[in-house]
Write an enzyme that holds these catalytic residues in place. Sequence first.
Site, short mmCIF file in Angstrom:
data_model
loop_
_atom_site.label_atom_id
_atom_site.label_comp_id
_atom_site.label_asym_id
_atom_site.label_seq_id
_atom_site.Cartn_x
_atom_site.Cartn_y
_atom_site.Cartn_z
N LYS A 216 28.72 50.59 55.12
CA LYS A 216 28.93 49.61 54.27
C LYS A 216 27.60 49.16 53.53
CE LYS A 216 29.45 45.29 54.80
NZ LYS A 216 28.78 44.17 54.86
N CYS A 286 43.42 36.33 47.75
CA CYS A 286 44.02 36.91 48.68
C CYS A 286 43.36 36.59 50.03
CB CYS A 286 43.98 38.71 48.44
SG CYS A 286 44.92 39.59 49.29
N CYS A 293 49.68 33.95 46.96
CA CYS A 293 50.36 34.83 46.21
C CYS A 293 50.85 34.15 44.79
CB CYS A 293 51.41 35.29 47.02
SG CYS A 293 50.86 36.42 48.40
N CYS A 296 48.58 34.54 42.02
CA CYS A 296 48.29 36.29 41.76
C CYS A 296 48.81 36.92 40.57
CB CYS A 296 48.31 37.04 43.09
SG CYS A 296 47.68 38.59 42.67
N CYS A 302 52.80 43.76 44.02
CA CYS A 302 52.20 43.85 45.12
C CYS A 302 53.11 44.03 46.32
CB CYS A 302 51.33 42.64 45.35
SG CYS A 302 50.65 42.56 47.09
#
Length: 398
Positions: A216, A286, A293, A296, A302
Amino acid sequence: MPLGKTEASASIQTIHNLEINNKNQNDSIIMNSEKTVKQEQLDIHEQSTINIDLNEFKFKKKPTVKIEFDDTTIEKTEHKGLWEPVKWREFLDNLRAMRSNNDAPVDSMGCHMTMDENAPPKVIRYQTLISLMLSSQTKDQVTFAAMKRLKERGLTVDNVLDMSDDELGKLIYPVGFWKTKVKYIKKTTQTLKDQYDGDIPDSVEKLCKLTGVGPKMAHICMKVAWNKVTGIGVDTHVHRISNRIGWVKKPTATPEDTRKALESWLPFELWSEVNHLMVGFGQTICLPLGPLCNNCLNKDICPSSGKLNRSPNKKSPIKKSRKEDVKGDVTKLNLQLKEEPGQSPDNVISESLGTSSSKVTKVQTNVQVKNESESHKIVRLEKVQLRRKSPRNKNSSN
């Protein structure tokens, strides 16, 4: 018969005989040449026959071929060709819209914002790598503050090598696993000086060979430091969100598995964008626990929408057990104070925590334990334990 006719007939007969002789000679020449060609062909055939290795024509047993039949009970996949998530482009457009305000911590305190812009390019690349090493298991706010202290001290290869471990630890505290990162930074910095002339490697493979640097960090470092896209940088936010929204064909257990799954279908031109979008999305909406939610834009598409809301009355069992342990320590302290009234509260706390009274008096507790409420006692003990772990407190006490 006249003489003229006799001579003419004789000459004609002579010419005829000559033609016959020539024809016979030509026929004999042709026959001889054909015999010669046939003889040469026979000679060549005999010679090639002699050079043939007869071992090549020996019988060789072929390996047994196992014939396997398809299991008719296995369901055939519905996808033909490359797999990709359903409505992923719509999800991406909504994600860009939610991130357009750049209001996440990563936007102002990410690794791309921690370098000294006035420093030489080699130093900037080194600072980028150090920032990424500090960011592991650490919030951006804490990493940004640690980088600020390091830059004020002088964040270069030579300066870091000249620092003692205690000084470096004091500058980067309280990043996650700061003691381990002190060793990693020192070892990696020495490697950069010895093998790369104080610069950082220019490939993912070489970066991953450095102590304390993973895939990463390597992919993000290549993008920020070298402006090269080599892969998707998958941290805890990208790993968590990719599994939540169904951007992986099968659930993945590690960030590296998530990176491979994303790169298998996501277009290359989006690789450099997805990390920044998802990290900020994970910091603001998130969330790991109790995602928002309702805020969002992807709540209707989703697959995890509304399934991860945390109950407001539900408490973590870990925190609950920790609180009970602290309550037990307070009860013991009260018993000790009753049995030994002449002993000061600070000395009792220092003995129960396994440290000397001179270190604990640095905490400056002014209210006696007898008169404190139970909640105040818990907070007070937690502060004492946290300050005991601080390298600044240890250095000042020495």
